[in-house]
Design a protein around this motif. Sequence first.
Motif: not given
Length: 134
Positions: A85-96
């Motif tokens: 999921x691009x949306x989920x990975x986007x959020x995970x990576x932004x938090x990092x």
Amino acid sequence: MPRIQLSSIYVDNQEKALAFYTDVLGFQLKQHVPVGAYAWITLVSADDPAGPELVLEPAAHKAVQPYRRALYRDRIPVTSFAVDSVDAEYERLRELGVRFMQKPTTTGPVTVAVLDDTCGNLVQIASPAASPDA
């Protein structure tokens, strides 16, 4: 039939790239062999450790820098990685703390986002677009 065994990405600093691609993106180290001033470094997907390997190539050759600068300037990703999921990975990576050049965008059958790998490249992540019925 041929199949992908290795794919290379040129990086400014191999050790910095190794940390980003493993600690942030989640790839696993497969090989790390010193070769003079550089190293032969390959990574694999945690989901497919026997699958294709990503080579973190030193960006030392004189042809590499103009090529990479042009791609970066024109916001063209050097490669694309599949995610669930691009949306989920986007959020995970932004938090990092990952910097994105393009937020998740649906284009036809896929959703994509583009990130800066901190090593001189733009990288796209992609997943199938959500069905309109979902």
